[in-house]
Scaffold this active site. Structure first.
Site, PDB file in Angstrom:
ATOM      1  N   ASP A  37       0.789  -1.231  -0.147  1.00  0.00           N
ATOM      2  CA  ASP A  37       0.330  -0.017   0.125  1.00  0.00           C
ATOM      3  C   ASP A  37       0.926   0.947   0.010  1.00  0.00           C
ATOM      4  O   ASP A  37       1.721   1.482  -0.193  1.00  0.00           O
ATOM      5  CB  ASP A  37      -0.582   0.233   1.229  1.00  0.00           C
ATOM      6  CG  ASP A  37      -2.327   1.370   1.198  1.00  0.00           C
ATOM      7  OD1 ASP A  37      -3.481   0.689   0.892  1.00  0.00           O
ATOM      8  OD2 ASP A  37      -2.048   1.884   0.658  1.00  0.00           O
ATOM      9  N   ASN A 102      -5.424  -3.981  -7.281  1.00  0.00           N
ATOM     10  CA  ASN A 102      -6.571  -3.834  -6.860  1.00  0.00           C
ATOM     11  C   ASN A 102      -6.489  -2.391  -6.005  1.00  0.00           C
ATOM     12  O   ASN A 102      -7.287  -0.950  -6.069  1.00  0.00           O
ATOM     13  CB  ASN A 102      -7.246  -4.589  -4.907  1.00  0.00           C
ATOM     14  CG  ASN A 102      -7.647  -3.531  -4.160  1.00  0.00           C
ATOM     15  OD1 ASN A 102      -9.161  -3.674  -4.143  1.00  0.00           O
ATOM     16  ND2 ASN A 102      -7.264  -3.295  -3.229  1.00  0.00           N
ATOM     17  N   SER A 153     -14.817  -1.906 -12.113  1.00  0.00           N
ATOM     18  CA  SER A 153     -15.752  -0.363 -11.620  1.00  0.00           C
ATOM     19  C   SER A 153     -16.919  -0.576 -12.811  1.00  0.00           C
ATOM     20  O   SER A 153     -16.612  -0.825 -13.675  1.00  0.00           O
ATOM     21  CB  SER A 153     -15.524   0.907 -11.041  1.00  0.00           C
ATOM     22  OG  SER A 153     -16.383   1.720 -11.369  1.00  0.00           O
ATOM     23  N   TYR A 171     -11.185   8.632 -13.836  1.00  0.00           N
ATOM     24  CA  TYR A 171     -11.683   6.783 -13.379  1.00  0.00           C
ATOM     25  C   TYR A 171     -12.116   6.039 -14.519  1.00  0.00           C
ATOM     26  O   TYR A 171     -12.403   5.380 -14.442  1.00  0.00           O
ATOM     27  CB  TYR A 171     -12.646   7.560 -12.073  1.00  0.00           C
ATOM     28  CG  TYR A 171     -12.851   6.541 -11.090  1.00  0.00           C
ATOM     29  CD1 TYR A 171     -12.316   6.442  -9.891  1.00  0.00           C
ATOM     30  CD2 TYR A 171     -14.260   5.745 -11.339  1.00  0.00           C
ATOM     31  CE1 TYR A 171     -12.536   4.741  -9.106  1.00  0.00           C
ATOM     32  CE2 TYR A 171     -14.637   4.590 -10.316  1.00  0.00           C
ATOM     33  CZ  TYR A 171     -13.053   4.089  -9.364  1.00  0.00           C
ATOM     34  OH  TYR A 171     -14.134   3.116  -8.860  1.00  0.00           O
TER      35      TYR A 171
END
Length: 271
Positions: A37, A102, A153, A171
């Site tokens: 991360d 992810n 998504s 996005y």
């Protein structure tokens, strides 16, 4: 026995939210895990990102399941650092079978348009490519097949968002683009019995959505000409709901599933 006994998985964006959920669920099914991360904020993103303390909480949760975990603070935009983290994790854990790309960001509202757009493309698309480039050679080297799962998504299949601006445009574009990336890798890796698939969630109950300005953003939906509601009447799904799909795609239950865009979206894409 778990569905993934003896496997090793790599998960990006694992300090919290979906990434943490995926790492814990994979471990619960018997996998050891490598996690990364960024553990710092990005200036154009209007909500705080995962922290080192949160990544440590992910580590503790996996270790409580008696699984091994290698965790590093890495920005997926940094290809060399990401490759080094994966290489180190594989050296410690011995192999790599499962990849969950992810890590992702969103940005709404005010901000420097060009900076917002580029940051989102760099994390969501370029970072995903860096993830696959770092991980795929290890999966191939294992010579036992494998599963690569990219988190996209619902916005990556229909383009609907709660506002129009450079952040949401980037996005939508990035989440469409990773589907094309998946298809290319699926074609290239099929001969190695490596399956590559995408999951397209609707809104997931994570800090990406539930930050201070989130309510105001979603209130704008009523002013738009398209319907942002789900067919099944829930406002969001939970990270565990996406992890269910991750575990299935990672397991032998999906051994002949590749090149698929799997919606876990309460019917959102139907509207």
């Amino acid at each position: 026995m778990g569905l993934l006994d003896g496997k090793v998985a790599f998960v990006t964006g694992a300090a919290r939210g979906q990434g943490r959920s995926h790492a814990i669920r994979l471990a619960r099914e018997g996998a050891d895990v490598i996690v990364v991360d960024i553990c710092e904020d990005i200036g154009s993103v209007p909500y705080p990102l995962g922290t080192a303390d949160e990544l440590a909480e992910t580590v503790a949760a996996v270790e409580q399941l008696d699984r091994r975990i290698v965790a590093r603070a890495v920005d997926t935009r940094d290809q060399d650092a990401l490759r080094a983290a994966v290489d180190e994790g594989v050296a410690i854990l011995g192999r790599l079978d499962i990849v969950v790309a992810n890590a992702g960001i969103a940005a709404f509202g005010s901000g420097v348009p060009a900076v917002q757009f580029r940051d989102i493309i760099d994390v969501n698309l370029v970072g995903t490519w860096h993830t696959l480039e770092a991980a795929v050679p290890h999966v191939v080297a294992g010579a036992e097949g494998g599963s690569i799962i990219v988190i996209s998504s619902s916005a990556g299949t229909n383009g609907k968002t709660s506002e129009i601006g450079p952040g949401t445009q980037a996005y939508v574009a990035s989440k469409h683009a990773v589907i094309g990336l998946m298809r290319n890798y699926a074609l290239a890796l099929g001969q190695n019995h490596i399956r590559v698939n995408v999951i397209t969630p609707c809104g997931v109950d994570t800090p990406m959505i539930n930050f201070d300005r989130g309510g105001a953003i979603h209130e704008k939906a009523a002013e738009l000409p398209w319907d942002l509601s789900n067919v099944i009447p829930v406002p969001y799904v939970q990270p565990d709901d996406i992890s269910d799909a991750v575990v299935w795609l990672a397991s032998d239950a999906a051994k002949y599933v590749t090149g698929v865009v799997l919606p876990v979206d309460a019917g959102y894409a139907l509207k």
